[in-house]
Design an enzyme around this catalytic site. Structure first.
Site, mmCIF file in Angstrom:
data_model
loop_
_atom_site.group_PDB
_atom_site.id
_atom_site.type_symbol
_atom_site.label_atom_id
_atom_site.label_comp_id
_atom_site.label_asym_id
_atom_site.label_seq_id
_atom_site.Cartn_x
_atom_site.Cartn_y
_atom_site.Cartn_z
ATOM 1 N N LEU A 61 63.674 26.055 55.647
ATOM 2 C CA LEU A 61 64.625 26.471 54.788
ATOM 3 C C LEU A 61 65.748 25.602 54.982
ATOM 4 O O LEU A 61 66.768 25.869 56.053
ATOM 5 C CB LEU A 61 64.839 27.989 55.026
ATOM 6 C CG LEU A 61 63.338 28.897 54.840
ATOM 7 C CD1 LEU A 61 63.887 30.191 55.047
ATOM 8 C CD2 LEU A 61 62.710 28.395 53.549
ATOM 9 N N ALA A 75 68.337 24.840 51.986
ATOM 10 C CA ALA A 75 68.733 24.754 50.701
ATOM 11 C C ALA A 75 70.090 25.493 50.825
ATOM 12 O O ALA A 75 70.880 25.510 49.833
ATOM 13 C CB ALA A 75 67.647 25.660 49.681
ATOM 14 N N ARG A 114 79.777 29.166 56.076
ATOM 15 C CA ARG A 114 80.510 29.490 57.127
ATOM 16 C C ARG A 114 81.146 28.206 57.781
ATOM 17 O O ARG A 114 81.810 28.107 58.715
ATOM 18 C CB ARG A 114 79.872 30.199 58.129
ATOM 19 C CG ARG A 114 79.855 31.750 57.510
ATOM 20 C CD ARG A 114 78.865 32.567 58.124
ATOM 21 N NE ARG A 114 77.395 32.269 57.826
ATOM 22 C CZ ARG A 114 76.316 32.970 58.276
ATOM 23 N NH1 ARG A 114 76.416 33.927 59.279
ATOM 24 N NH2 ARG A 114 75.118 32.600 57.626
ATOM 25 N N LYS A 151 75.082 22.203 55.416
ATOM 26 C CA LYS A 151 75.174 22.588 56.761
ATOM 27 C C LYS A 151 74.055 21.994 57.211
ATOM 28 O O LYS A 151 74.437 21.269 58.651
ATOM 29 C CB LYS A 151 74.839 23.914 56.848
ATOM 30 C CG LYS A 151 74.683 24.586 58.196
ATOM 31 C CD LYS A 151 74.686 26.048 58.550
ATOM 32 C CE LYS A 151 73.562 26.826 57.878
ATOM 33 N NZ LYS A 151 73.536 28.125 58.393
ATOM 34 N N LYS A 188 83.328 -6.963 69.269
ATOM 35 C CA LYS A 188 82.684 -6.300 67.953
ATOM 36 C C LYS A 188 81.868 -7.215 67.433
ATOM 37 O O LYS A 188 82.180 -8.491 67.514
ATOM 38 C CB LYS A 188 83.991 -5.952 67.133
ATOM 39 C CG LYS A 188 83.220 -5.430 65.741
ATOM 40 C CD LYS A 188 83.939 -5.840 64.465
ATOM 41 C CE LYS A 188 83.579 -7.105 63.942
ATOM 42 N NZ LYS A 188 83.962 -7.514 62.688
HETATM 43 C C1 UD1 Z 1 68.988 34.414 59.079
HETATM 44 C C2 UD1 Z 1 68.321 35.865 58.959
HETATM 45 C C3 UD1 Z 1 68.845 36.769 60.280
HETATM 46 C C4 UD1 Z 1 68.640 35.831 61.311
HETATM 47 C C5 UD1 Z 1 69.042 34.479 61.293
HETATM 48 C C6 UD1 Z 1 68.736 33.462 62.444
HETATM 49 C C7 UD1 Z 1 67.832 36.065 56.444
HETATM 50 C C8 UD1 Z 1 68.089 37.037 55.259
HETATM 51 N N1 UD1 Z 1 68.593 36.350 57.456
HETATM 52 O O1 UD1 Z 1 70.566 34.775 58.663
HETATM 53 O O2 UD1 Z 1 68.102 37.733 59.832
HETATM 54 O O3 UD1 Z 1 69.007 36.813 62.508
HETATM 55 O O4 UD1 Z 1 68.885 33.797 60.357
HETATM 56 O O5 UD1 Z 1 69.480 32.449 62.670
HETATM 57 O O6 UD1 Z 1 66.824 35.432 56.489
HETATM 58 N N2 UD1 Z 1 68.759 28.859 53.061
HETATM 59 C C9 UD1 Z 1 67.822 28.478 52.097
HETATM 60 N N3 UD1 Z 1 68.122 28.996 50.894
HETATM 61 C C10 UD1 Z 1 69.218 30.158 50.836
HETATM 62 C C11 UD1 Z 1 69.829 30.468 51.819
HETATM 63 C C12 UD1 Z 1 69.760 30.041 53.044
HETATM 64 O O7 UD1 Z 1 67.154 27.412 52.177
HETATM 65 O O8 UD1 Z 1 69.324 30.489 49.463
HETATM 66 C C13 UD1 Z 1 68.490 28.355 54.467
HETATM 67 C C14 UD1 Z 1 69.770 27.768 54.992
HETATM 68 O O9 UD1 Z 1 69.968 26.331 54.572
HETATM 69 C C15 UD1 Z 1 69.493 27.947 56.491
HETATM 70 C C16 UD1 Z 1 68.380 29.284 56.643
HETATM 71 O O10 UD1 Z 1 67.913 29.220 55.314
HETATM 72 O O11 UD1 Z 1 69.137 26.573 57.017
HETATM 73 C C17 UD1 Z 1 68.977 30.430 57.117
HETATM 74 O O12 UD1 Z 1 70.186 30.635 56.326
HETATM 75 P P1 UD1 Z 1 71.556 31.360 56.949
HETATM 76 O O13 UD1 Z 1 72.315 31.641 55.628
HETATM 77 O O14 UD1 Z 1 72.029 30.645 58.055
HETATM 78 O O15 UD1 Z 1 70.981 32.852 57.271
HETATM 79 P P2 UD1 Z 1 71.644 33.578 58.452
HETATM 80 O O16 UD1 Z 1 72.677 34.588 57.618
HETATM 81 O O17 UD1 Z 1 72.168 33.148 59.641
HETATM 82 CA CA CA Z 2 71.794 30.670 60.351
#
Ligand code: UD1
Ligand code: CA
Length: 434
Positions: free
Chosen positions: A11, A13, A18, A25, A328
């Protein structure tokens, strides 16, 4: 291991707000490579069906991954399902019955750590770890060794917030489970997001078995902020340095040495404290002395520094480069350049000595030009070589000479310093005025 047995979905997207950055990211780097690169690299070791879900800055994420790998499937998370890790899973189609889902912000994951998910009798296997400070992670509610529910921090009650067992962000599902529960996800929560983690409580309510694999933060740490990024980089750096020390590289104070992921060492090498070696630099039987920087360069049978700077596309062989020398896009073979020089866009051949303070003037304000220095040339201290220029073999340049563009032929001395005058008692006259 049969690579064909598992599909992996990463994932990537999300916006990553933050990070407070214009860059996606997952494209933030640690040790010279994007976070997502490390996750895809580890995933390819155990699967040949890898899907990366993209949306935010999708073109750059795709371009970056395609520059390393040619076998990744990309799926775009559409606006209706955005945001949320569950929304990211809505249009996925995978080859295999078993599907490992990974967050794209966990660059410290290793093939070994992923292997831990391949053996389970449960319907769903997820990863947990325990943290003194669980801030930011989803809290995992476990009853009788079975996972009951994951509560995201923003939705958690006061009591739930005190739980220190957190969701590490990797899950093993079956295709059927995903097909059943992903369409049922809603965004009825504090963040108005489709949470992938809600699949857990839905499956549990239907009587499915959900186990938790206890993992180490060192491999599963999620990166959400610049501070997390720096912490992850430190761990990755230790791994890279340990790998090279195990391969025979000597390092003094390795915690002060920064070596990027693409760098390679061969033979017997020493790296002193405070060095930075980047890109796909190659160091062969060489000694990189304290506080030197080597960027995208080749160093063979040579010693560099202390406090030297090799900029990209430099190549050194049997060469000594000393303090405050900057090089260089130059090739030096069998050369000594001991002190305070700039050598740019040059080739310098065997037996040549570059005196202290020699500068190749390679830029006229508009264009860059080449300097060619042959064998056994002696370039006196504090000389400027105005490019384009050739010093043939066996040439001398007197100290303090400005050598104009052109060719100095074999056997010749170039000298441009003004004739010396001696003025008797000048010192006493000058200061007695005061
Ligand atoms: C997520 C988990 C949390 C866990 C943590 C571990 C969920 C709801 N929460 O939280 O329980 O403890 O990871 O690191 O899953 N992403 C998408 N599409 C979106 C949103 C996010 O692809 O619409 C991807 C982001 O790019 C990222 C990953 O999903 O690589 C995790 O998303 P992030 O927002 O970092 O989740 P956390 O709040 O950390
Ligand atoms: Ca995360």
């Amino acid at each position: 291991m049969n690579k064909n047995k598992i599909s992996i979905v990463i994932l990537a997207a999300g916006k990553g707000s933050r990070m407070k950055s214009a860059k996606a990211k997952v494209l933030h780097s640690i040790c010279g490579k994007e976070m997502l690169y490390f996750i895809v690299k580890a995933s390819r070791e155990i699967s040949d069906d890898i899907t990366v879900v993209i949306a935010h800055q999708k073109e750059s994420v795709m371009a970056s991954m395609n520059s390393y790998f040619n076998d990744i499937n990309f799926v775009v998370q559409n606006d209706i399902n955005f945001p949320g890790t569950g929304g990211a899973m809505k249009n996925i189609s995978v080859k295999n019955e078993r599907v490992l889902v990974l967050n794209g912000d966990m660059p410290l994951i290793t093939p070994n750590a992923l292997n831990g998910f391949l053996n389970t009798n449960s319907d769903i296997l997820m990863s947990i770890f325990n943290l003194q400070n669980p801030d930011g992670y989803g809290r995992v509610i476990i009853e009788e060794e079975q996972v009951k529910k994951i509560v995201e921090q923003k939705d958690a009650s006061g009591i739930e917030l005190q739980i220190t067992t957190v969701n590490a962000g990797i899950y093993l599902f079956s295709k059927d489970i995903l097909n059943k529960y992903i369409p049922q996800l809603t965004n009825n929560n504090a963040q108005k997001e489709y949470y992938l983690t809600d699949v857990i409580s839905m499956a549990k309510a239907d009587g499915l078995s959900i186990s938790a694999l206890l993992v180490e933060e060192e491999h599963f740490k999620g990166v959400n902020s610049k501070k997390d990024l720096a912490d992850a980089e430190e761990i990755m750096q230790q791994r890279i340095n340990t790998k090279w020390m195990e391969a025979g590289v000597s390092m003094q104070l390795p915690s002060t040495i920064y070596i990027e992921e693409g760098v390679t060492f061969e033979g017997e090498c020493i790296v002193e404290n405070g060095c930075r070696i980047t890109g796909s630099s190659k160091i062969i039987n060489s000694h990189i002395k304290a506080h030197s920087i080597v960027e995208e360069s080749i160093v063979k049978n040579s010693d560099v520094g202390p406090l030297a700077h090799l900029r990209p596309a430099s190549s050194l062989e049997d060469t000594h480069v000393g303090n405050f020398v900057e090089i260089k896009k130059s090739t030096l073979k069998g050369v000594k350049a001991g002190h305070l020089s700039y050598i740019g866009d040059a080739t310098v051949d065997e037996g040549t000595n570059i005196g202290a303070g020699v500068i190749t003037c390679n830029y006229d304000g508009i264009n860059k030009y080449k300097t060619t220095i042959g064998k056994n040339v002696f370039v006196g201290s504090d000389s400027q070589l105005i490019a384009p220029i050739t010093l043939e073999d066996n040439v001398m340049v007197a100290a303090g000479t400005t050598v104009r563009s052109g060719t100095i032929k074999s056997g010749e001395l170039a000298v441009s310093s003004a004739k010396q005058r001696i003025i008797k008692d000048f010192y006493y006259k000058f200061f007695s005025k005061k």
